[in-house]
Design a protein around this motif. Structure first.
Motif, PDB file in Angstrom:
ATOM      1  N   ILE A  67       0.850  -1.183   0.000  1.00  0.00           N
ATOM      2  CA  ILE A  67       0.000   0.000   0.000  1.00  0.00           C
ATOM      3  C   ILE A  67       0.888   1.235   0.000  1.00  0.00           C
ATOM      4  CG2 ILE A  67      -1.814   1.253   1.213  1.00  0.00           C
ATOM      5  CD1 ILE A  67      -2.560  -1.451   2.556  1.00  0.00           C
ATOM      6  N   MET A  68       0.695   2.108  -1.012  1.00  0.00           N
ATOM      7  CA  MET A  68       1.471   3.334  -1.115  1.00  0.00           C
ATOM      8  C   MET A  68       0.949   4.309  -0.058  1.00  0.00           C
ATOM      9  SD  MET A  68       1.933   1.461  -3.615  1.00  0.00           S
ATOM     10  CE  MET A  68       2.804   1.030  -5.074  1.00  0.00           C
ATOM     11  N   ALA A  69       1.816   4.695   0.849  1.00  0.00           N
ATOM     12  CA  ALA A  69       1.435   5.568   1.954  1.00  0.00           C
ATOM     13  C   ALA A  69       2.580   6.537   2.233  1.00  0.00           C
ATOM     14  CB  ALA A  69       1.134   4.735   3.201  1.00  0.00           C
ATOM     15  N   PRO A  70       2.276   7.639   2.912  1.00  0.00           N
ATOM     16  CA  PRO A  70       3.353   8.539   3.314  1.00  0.00           C
ATOM     17  C   PRO A  70       4.288   7.856   4.318  1.00  0.00           C
ATOM     18  CG  PRO A  70       1.204   9.600   3.591  1.00  0.00           C
ATOM     19  CD  PRO A  70       0.966   8.154   3.284  1.00  0.00           C
ATOM     20  N   GLU A  71       5.508   8.323   4.357  1.00  0.00           N
ATOM     21  CA  GLU A  71       6.522   7.712   5.213  1.00  0.00           C
ATOM     22  C   GLU A  71       6.057   7.578   6.661  1.00  0.00           C
ATOM     23  OE1 GLU A  71      11.037   8.720   6.680  1.00  0.00           O
ATOM     24  OE2 GLU A  71      10.496   9.192   4.601  1.00  0.00           O
ATOM     25  N   GLU A  72       5.396   8.615   7.198  1.00  0.00           N
ATOM     26  CA  GLU A  72       4.985   8.558   8.609  1.00  0.00           C
ATOM     27  C   GLU A  72       3.947   7.464   8.850  1.00  0.00           C
ATOM     28  OE1 GLU A  72       2.614  11.772   6.552  1.00  0.00           O
ATOM     29  OE2 GLU A  72       4.746  11.350   6.699  1.00  0.00           O
ATOM     30  N   ILE A 131       3.673   4.654   7.034  1.00  0.00           N
ATOM     31  CA  ILE A 131       4.398   3.390   6.886  1.00  0.00           C
ATOM     32  C   ILE A 131       5.109   3.055   8.193  1.00  0.00           C
ATOM     33  CG2 ILE A 131       6.297   2.220   5.706  1.00  0.00           C
ATOM     34  CD1 ILE A 131       5.572   3.988   3.226  1.00  0.00           C
ATOM     35  N   ARG A 132       5.848   4.013   8.695  1.00  0.00           N
ATOM     36  CA  ARG A 132       6.606   3.789   9.937  1.00  0.00           C
ATOM     37  C   ARG A 132       5.681   3.510  11.122  1.00  0.00           C
ATOM     38  NH1 ARG A 132      11.906   4.562   8.982  1.00  0.00           N
ATOM     39  NH2 ARG A 132      12.508   5.954   7.294  1.00  0.00           N
ATOM     40  N   TYR A 157       3.284  -5.781   9.368  1.00  0.00           N
ATOM     41  CA  TYR A 157       3.636  -4.711   8.432  1.00  0.00           C
ATOM     42  C   TYR A 157       5.142  -4.598   8.291  1.00  0.00           C
ATOM     43  CZ  TYR A 157      -1.183  -3.471   9.410  1.00  0.00           C
ATOM     44  OH  TYR A 157      -2.527  -3.512   9.549  1.00  0.00           O
ATOM     45  N   ALA A 158       5.588  -4.286   7.066  1.00  0.00           N
ATOM     46  CA  ALA A 158       7.011  -4.116   6.800  1.00  0.00           C
ATOM     47  C   ALA A 158       7.213  -2.952   5.836  1.00  0.00           C
ATOM     48  CB  ALA A 158       7.600  -5.392   6.195  1.00  0.00           C
ATOM     49  N   GLU A 159       8.344  -2.306   5.972  1.00  0.00           N
ATOM     50  CA  GLU A 159       8.713  -1.232   5.047  1.00  0.00           C
ATOM     51  C   GLU A 159       9.129  -1.847   3.714  1.00  0.00           C
ATOM     52  OE1 GLU A 159      11.910   0.865   6.883  1.00  0.00           O
ATOM     53  OE2 GLU A 159      10.623   1.776   8.408  1.00  0.00           O
ATOM     54  N   PHE A 160       8.838  -1.126   2.617  1.00  0.00           N
ATOM     55  CA  PHE A 160       9.301  -1.528   1.292  1.00  0.00           C
ATOM     56  C   PHE A 160       9.995  -0.324   0.672  1.00  0.00           C
ATOM     57  CE2 PHE A 160       9.082  -2.067  -3.268  1.00  0.00           C
ATOM     58  CZ  PHE A 160       9.437  -3.398  -3.431  1.00  0.00           C
ATOM     59  N   LEU A 194      11.450   5.264   0.734  1.00  0.00           N
ATOM     60  CA  LEU A 194      10.482   4.403   1.426  1.00  0.00           C
ATOM     61  C   LEU A 194       9.167   4.526   0.652  1.00  0.00           C
ATOM     62  CD1 LEU A 194       9.784   2.520   3.735  1.00  0.00           C
ATOM     63  CD2 LEU A 194       9.418   4.532   5.181  1.00  0.00           C
ATOM     64  N   ALA A 195       8.799   3.486  -0.084  1.00  0.00           N
ATOM     65  CA  ALA A 195       7.732   3.583  -1.079  1.00  0.00           C
ATOM     66  C   ALA A 195       6.364   3.136  -0.596  1.00  0.00           C
ATOM     67  CB  ALA A 195       8.115   2.771  -2.321  1.00  0.00           C
ATOM     68  N   CYS A 196       6.329   2.111   0.255  1.00  0.00           N
ATOM     69  CA  CYS A 196       5.023   1.583   0.658  1.00  0.00           C
ATOM     70  C   CYS A 196       5.174   0.688   1.885  1.00  0.00           C
ATOM     71  CB  CYS A 196       4.369   0.821  -0.486  1.00  0.00           C
ATOM     72  SG  CYS A 196       5.283  -0.612  -1.065  1.00  0.00           S
ATOM     73  N   VAL A 197       4.018   0.321   2.411  1.00  0.00           N
ATOM     74  CA  VAL A 197       3.983  -0.629   3.510  1.00  0.00           C
ATOM     75  C   VAL A 197       3.517  -1.973   2.936  1.00  0.00           C
ATOM     76  CG1 VAL A 197       1.635   0.017   4.245  1.00  0.00           C
ATOM     77  CG2 VAL A 197       3.184  -1.076   5.867  1.00  0.00           C
ATOM     78  N   VAL A 198       4.204  -3.025   3.315  1.00  0.00           N
ATOM     79  CA  VAL A 198       3.830  -4.373   2.892  1.00  0.00           C
ATOM     80  C   VAL A 198       3.021  -5.002   4.018  1.00  0.00           C
ATOM     81  CG1 VAL A 198       4.646  -6.641   2.153  1.00  0.00           C
ATOM     82  CG2 VAL A 198       5.943  -4.576   1.539  1.00  0.00           C
ATOM     83  N   VAL A 199       1.851  -5.501   3.673  1.00  0.00           N
ATOM     84  CA  VAL A 199       0.937  -6.084   4.648  1.00  0.00           C
ATOM     85  C   VAL A 199       0.901  -7.593   4.458  1.00  0.00           C
ATOM     86  CG1 VAL A 199      -1.427  -6.103   5.509  1.00  0.00           C
ATOM     87  CG2 VAL A 199      -0.485  -4.009   4.507  1.00  0.00           C
ATOM     88  N   GLU A 200       1.100  -8.335   5.536  1.00  0.00           N
ATOM     89  CA  GLU A 200       0.926  -9.780   5.501  1.00  0.00           C
ATOM     90  C   GLU A 200      -0.561 -10.045   5.753  1.00  0.00           C
ATOM     91  OE1 GLU A 200       2.612 -13.792   7.568  1.00  0.00           O
ATOM     92  OE2 GLU A 200       3.921 -12.038   7.452  1.00  0.00           O
TER      93      GLU A 200
END
Length: 98
Positions: free
Chosen positions: A26-31, A33-34, A44-47, A53-59
């Protein structure tokens, strides 16, 4: 398709992609994602795309569906034209936005 990965777009702008059947990016702002990663690093993991830092990876099998829906909706809102966002926010039966 986005680099061989199915993607979700609004008016041609990507807001999420599906690298495999267990994950969602999911493309989200850095804050955001973190914050998601800090809240639950098992889900959740950073990608990173290069140095960005482009997106958050969701399991997906471990994630709260309501939280994923909120992240996806927020990502859609950031990419969608204002007219579409107003239409989403309009009360039911109010007709198209002016």
């Amino acid at each position: 398709d986005h680099h061989g990965i199915p993607s979700f777009r609004v008016r041609g702008r990507i807001f999420a992609s599906v690298p495999d059947d267990r994950h969602l990016r999911i493309m989200a702002p850095e804050e955001e994602i973190r914050a998601a990663v800090a809240e639950d690093p098992a889900v959740y993991a950073e990608f990173w795309w290069g140095s960005r830092l482009a997106c958050v990876v969701v399991e997906l099998d471990r994630a709260d569906p309501d939280q994923v829906a909120e992240l996806v909706t927020d990502a859609w809102r950031r990419r969608a034209p204002a007219r579409l966002v107003r239409a989403l926010d309009a009360p039911p039966g109010s007709g198209p936005p002016a």
